[in-house]
Design a protein around this motif. Structure first.
Motif, PDB file in Angstrom:
ATOM      1  N   SER A 154       0.833  -1.204   0.000  1.00  0.00           N
ATOM      2  CA  SER A 154       0.000   0.000   0.000  1.00  0.00           C
ATOM      3  C   SER A 154       0.865   1.250   0.000  1.00  0.00           C
ATOM      4  O   SER A 154       1.939   1.270   0.603  1.00  0.00           O
ATOM      5  CB  SER A 154      -0.918   0.016   1.227  1.00  0.00           C
ATOM      6  OG  SER A 154      -1.715  -1.146   1.296  1.00  0.00           O
ATOM      7  N   ALA A 155       0.397   2.272  -0.677  1.00  0.00           N
ATOM      8  CA  ALA A 155       1.116   3.545  -0.729  1.00  0.00           C
ATOM      9  C   ALA A 155       0.103   4.688  -0.794  1.00  0.00           C
ATOM     10  O   ALA A 155      -0.948   4.563  -1.434  1.00  0.00           O
ATOM     11  CB  ALA A 155       2.050   3.599  -1.934  1.00  0.00           C
ATOM     12  N   THR A 156       0.433   5.764  -0.123  1.00  0.00           N
ATOM     13  CA  THR A 156      -0.440   6.942  -0.117  1.00  0.00           C
ATOM     14  C   THR A 156      -0.133   7.825  -1.318  1.00  0.00           C
ATOM     15  O   THR A 156       1.032   8.066  -1.640  1.00  0.00           O
ATOM     16  CB  THR A 156      -0.258   7.743   1.174  1.00  0.00           C
ATOM     17  OG1 THR A 156      -0.608   6.919   2.301  1.00  0.00           O
ATOM     18  CG2 THR A 156      -1.135   8.991   1.182  1.00  0.00           C
ATOM     19  N   VAL A 157      -1.183   8.276  -1.982  1.00  0.00           N
ATOM     20  CA  VAL A 157      -1.046   9.123  -3.168  1.00  0.00           C
ATOM     21  C   VAL A 157      -1.663  10.484  -2.881  1.00  0.00           C
ATOM     22  O   VAL A 157      -2.798  10.572  -2.413  1.00  0.00           O
ATOM     23  CB  VAL A 157      -1.769   8.508  -4.380  1.00  0.00           C
ATOM     24  CG1 VAL A 157      -1.483   9.322  -5.639  1.00  0.00           C
ATOM     25  CG2 VAL A 157      -1.356   7.059  -4.571  1.00  0.00           C
ATOM     26  N   HIS A 158      -0.899  11.543  -3.134  1.00  0.00           N
ATOM     27  CA  HIS A 158      -1.398  12.907  -2.981  1.00  0.00           C
ATOM     28  C   HIS A 158      -1.708  13.458  -4.372  1.00  0.00           C
ATOM     29  O   HIS A 158      -0.836  13.504  -5.243  1.00  0.00           O
ATOM     30  CB  HIS A 158      -0.354  13.786  -2.280  1.00  0.00           C
ATOM     31  CG  HIS A 158       0.049  13.270  -0.930  1.00  0.00           C
ATOM     32  ND1 HIS A 158      -0.776  13.338   0.168  1.00  0.00           N
ATOM     33  CD2 HIS A 158       1.184  12.659  -0.511  1.00  0.00           C
ATOM     34  CE1 HIS A 158      -0.167  12.816   1.212  1.00  0.00           C
ATOM     35  NE2 HIS A 158       1.040  12.386   0.820  1.00  0.00           N
ATOM     36  N   PHE A 159      -2.946  13.855  -4.569  1.00  0.00           N
ATOM     37  CA  PHE A 159      -3.384  14.336  -5.874  1.00  0.00           C
ATOM     38  C   PHE A 159      -3.316  15.856  -5.964  1.00  0.00           C
ATOM     39  O   PHE A 159      -3.634  16.563  -4.997  1.00  0.00           O
ATOM     40  CB  PHE A 159      -4.823  13.880  -6.142  1.00  0.00           C
ATOM     41  CG  PHE A 159      -4.992  12.388  -6.173  1.00  0.00           C
ATOM     42  CD1 PHE A 159      -4.523  11.646  -7.249  1.00  0.00           C
ATOM     43  CD2 PHE A 159      -5.594  11.719  -5.113  1.00  0.00           C
ATOM     44  CE1 PHE A 159      -4.661  10.265  -7.269  1.00  0.00           C
ATOM     45  CE2 PHE A 159      -5.745  10.347  -5.128  1.00  0.00           C
ATOM     46  CZ  PHE A 159      -5.274   9.612  -6.207  1.00  0.00           C
ATOM     47  N   ALA A 160      -2.905  16.341  -7.116  1.00  0.00           N
ATOM     48  CA  ALA A 160      -2.854  17.786  -7.349  1.00  0.00           C
ATOM     49  C   ALA A 160      -4.281  18.343  -7.400  1.00  0.00           C
ATOM     50  O   ALA A 160      -5.243  17.622  -7.668  1.00  0.00           O
ATOM     51  CB  ALA A 160      -2.125  18.077  -8.659  1.00  0.00           C
ATOM     52  N   SER A 194       0.936  14.752  -6.960  1.00  0.00           N
ATOM     53  CA  SER A 194       1.902  15.694  -6.368  1.00  0.00           C
ATOM     54  C   SER A 194       2.855  15.044  -5.381  1.00  0.00           C
ATOM     55  O   SER A 194       3.862  15.638  -5.009  1.00  0.00           O
ATOM     56  CB  SER A 194       1.160  16.835  -5.680  1.00  0.00           C
ATOM     57  OG  SER A 194       0.293  16.345  -4.677  1.00  0.00           O
ATOM     58  N   GLY A 195       2.571  13.827  -4.968  1.00  0.00           N
ATOM     59  CA  GLY A 195       3.477  13.154  -4.045  1.00  0.00           C
ATOM     60  C   GLY A 195       3.033  11.734  -3.758  1.00  0.00           C
ATOM     61  O   GLY A 195       1.868  11.380  -3.929  1.00  0.00           O
TER      62      GLY A 195
END
Length: 229
Positions: A154-160, A194-195
């Motif tokens: 699992s990985a956290t995704v930061h959306f623009a 974004s990250g």
């Protein structure tokens, strides 16, 4: 520069996925794969198991795909089948591929400027009939043909924070309709992430570090998979 080893002796990895991103990720890591796409009905599998947790959904789908391919008669000799599936968790809800452009647009309007967690399930089925005598796994336990195991990365995704115009333009490409969570990080959607917190490859669709660990449980060293020259 190629990392190929002319004396590579590892098994054949059979990828039970139509995802070009997964295949490319493995091949760039030096692992040639044999692709056999399963015909699993994802909705039926989820309903059968009655799972609602995002990690459980990703894992049961990966397992179903690997087992469906492993049951086929025409697999290469010395094969280990890999099934994968990815889902996005947002506000406690599970999101796979959008069914329509309208759904993809609504999804992005909800995701923009926020964060979600991408879960990728991995499942291995060892169908080799030529496991060397005395072979042991990464923990020194004996390895026998027919082993099967899996896990979730699992990985956290930061959306623009996309504008409506950006969302409309992205959806119009058709890419969001073809991928879990309605985005990619390695193609057109990369500018809209974004990250990332966690393994980048998990977002692409196959976690190489986790896959290495799972293969180790089957007595397969990662470097033995590097393609032959």
């Amino acid at each position: 520069m190629s990392t190929a080893r002319p004396d590579a002796t590892g098994p054949v990895v059979v990828l039970g996925s139509a995802s070009p991103a997964r295949r490319t990720t493995l091949e760039r890591a030096g692992v040639d794969v044999h692709v056999v796409v399963s015909d699993v009905d994802e909705d039926a599998v989820v309903a059968h198991y009655g799972v609602t947790d995002a990690q459980d959904v990703a894992l049961v789908l990966a397992k179903a795909k690997a087992e469906a391919v492993a049951a086929l008669d025409d697999l290469p000799d010395g094969a280990i089948v890999l099934g994968c599936d990815s889902v996005l968790e947002l506000d406690g809800e599970v999101h796979g591929k959008p069914g329509t452009a309208q759904e993809a647009t609504a999804r992005w309007r909800r995701m923009r400027g926020r964060s979600g967690v991408l879960h990728t399930g991995h499942w291995l089925v060892d169908v080799r009939d030529d496991v060397p005598a005395g072979a042991t796994d990464a923990k020194g336990k004996p390895v026998r043909p027919g082993g099967t195991l899996g896990a979730v990365a699992s990985a956290t995704v930061h959306f623009a924070n996309l504008s409506d115009a950006e969302i409309d333009a992205y959806v119009a490409t058709g890419e969001p309709l073809q991928v879990a969570g309605a985005f990619t990080v390695d193609s057109l959607g990369g500018a809209y992430v974004s990250g990332i917190e966690g393994d980048y490859h998990t977002i692409v669709g196959v976690s190489l570090p986790l896959l290495r660990e799972l293969l180790g449980e089957l007595g397969v060293a990662w470097h033995d998979l590097w393609r032959r020259a």
